[in-house]
Design a protein around this motif. Structure first.
Motif, mmCIF file in Angstrom:
data_model
loop_
_atom_site.group_PDB
_atom_site.id
_atom_site.type_symbol
_atom_site.label_atom_id
_atom_site.label_comp_id
_atom_site.label_asym_id
_atom_site.label_seq_id
_atom_site.Cartn_x
_atom_site.Cartn_y
_atom_site.Cartn_z
ATOM 1 N N SER A 18 0.825 -1.214 0.000
ATOM 2 C CA SER A 18 0.000 0.000 0.000
ATOM 3 C C SER A 18 0.859 1.264 0.000
ATOM 4 O O SER A 18 0.552 2.218 -0.726
ATOM 5 N N SER A 27 -2.377 2.254 -8.437
ATOM 6 C CA SER A 27 -3.303 1.489 -7.591
ATOM 7 C C SER A 27 -2.587 0.299 -6.949
ATOM 8 O O SER A 27 -1.649 -0.275 -7.524
ATOM 9 N N LYS A 28 -3.055 -0.032 -5.776
ATOM 10 C CA LYS A 28 -2.491 -1.158 -5.037
ATOM 11 C C LYS A 28 -2.666 -2.462 -5.819
ATOM 12 O O LYS A 28 -1.758 -3.290 -5.877
ATOM 13 N N SER A 29 -3.828 -2.633 -6.440
ATOM 14 C CA SER A 29 -4.083 -3.875 -7.194
ATOM 15 C C SER A 29 -3.166 -3.974 -8.406
ATOM 16 O O SER A 29 -2.686 -5.063 -8.743
ATOM 17 N N TYR A 30 -2.907 -2.830 -9.043
ATOM 18 C CA TYR A 30 -2.010 -2.825 -10.206
ATOM 19 C C TYR A 30 -0.589 -3.210 -9.783
ATOM 20 O O TYR A 30 0.060 -4.045 -10.417
ATOM 21 N N SER A 32 0.218 -4.920 -7.136
ATOM 22 C CA SER A 32 0.172 -6.333 -6.759
ATOM 23 C C SER A 32 0.279 -7.230 -7.994
ATOM 24 O O SER A 32 1.010 -8.228 -7.993
ATOM 25 N N ASN A 33 -0.419 -6.859 -9.047
ATOM 26 C CA ASN A 33 -0.353 -7.640 -10.296
ATOM 27 C C ASN A 33 1.044 -7.613 -10.902
ATOM 28 O O ASN A 33 1.510 -8.619 -11.449
ATOM 29 N N ARG A 36 3.341 -9.882 -8.734
ATOM 30 C CA ARG A 36 3.040 -11.307 -8.903
ATOM 31 C C ARG A 36 3.213 -11.758 -10.348
ATOM 32 O O ARG A 36 2.884 -12.883 -10.698
ATOM 33 N N ASN A 39 0.992 -8.947 -14.456
ATOM 34 C CA ASN A 39 1.230 -7.918 -15.462
ATOM 35 C C ASN A 39 2.736 -7.912 -15.704
ATOM 36 O O ASN A 39 3.486 -7.315 -14.932
#
Length: 116
Positions: A18, A27-30, A32-33, A36, A39
């Motif tokens: 975060s 974004s946090k989700s971006y 994270s992707n 991992r 992306n």
């Protein structure tokens, strides 16, 4: 590979996912992707932002990928060389003799180089 580098550097810097996302304004989700490797092709703009927040050179985020590709290429070259030796009839027991010959050639080339 870029994602793994970002992840490892982030942990070394003591940042949460975060915190890094917020500071890099993504974004946090971006993020994270990316970490991992879901992306695997983030834009150079995003990588620059992350490098700036992590206070690392841009190349340090991509270098492992390049080094691993280079290492795999070198490993293939060595395997090809070994296979060529086998196909030409060189036995494992003869390798030490060839090593001695190679060392002599290297020494001889050094001697020639010193004379120039």
């Amino acid at each position: 590979m870029i994602g793994r580098n970002i992840y490892e550097i982030r942990l070394k810097k003591g940042l949460s996912l975060s915190e890094l996302a917020e500071r890099a304004n993504i974004s946090k989700s971006y993020l994270s992707n990316i970490e991992r490797n879901l992306n695997q092709n983030p834009s150079i703009h995003i990588i620059k932002k992350l490098a700036a927040v992590l206070d690392v050179d841009l190349r340090s985020l991509v270098k492992t990928e390049i080094n691993e590709e280079r290492q795999q290429y070198l490993d293939r070259e060595w395997l090809d060389f070994i296979n060529e030796l086998k196909e030409s009839g060189v036995e494992k027991e003869q390798i030490q003799e060839y090593k001695t010959l190679i060392e002599f050639i290297k020494w001889k080339n050094e001697q020639i180089g010193e004379k120039k």
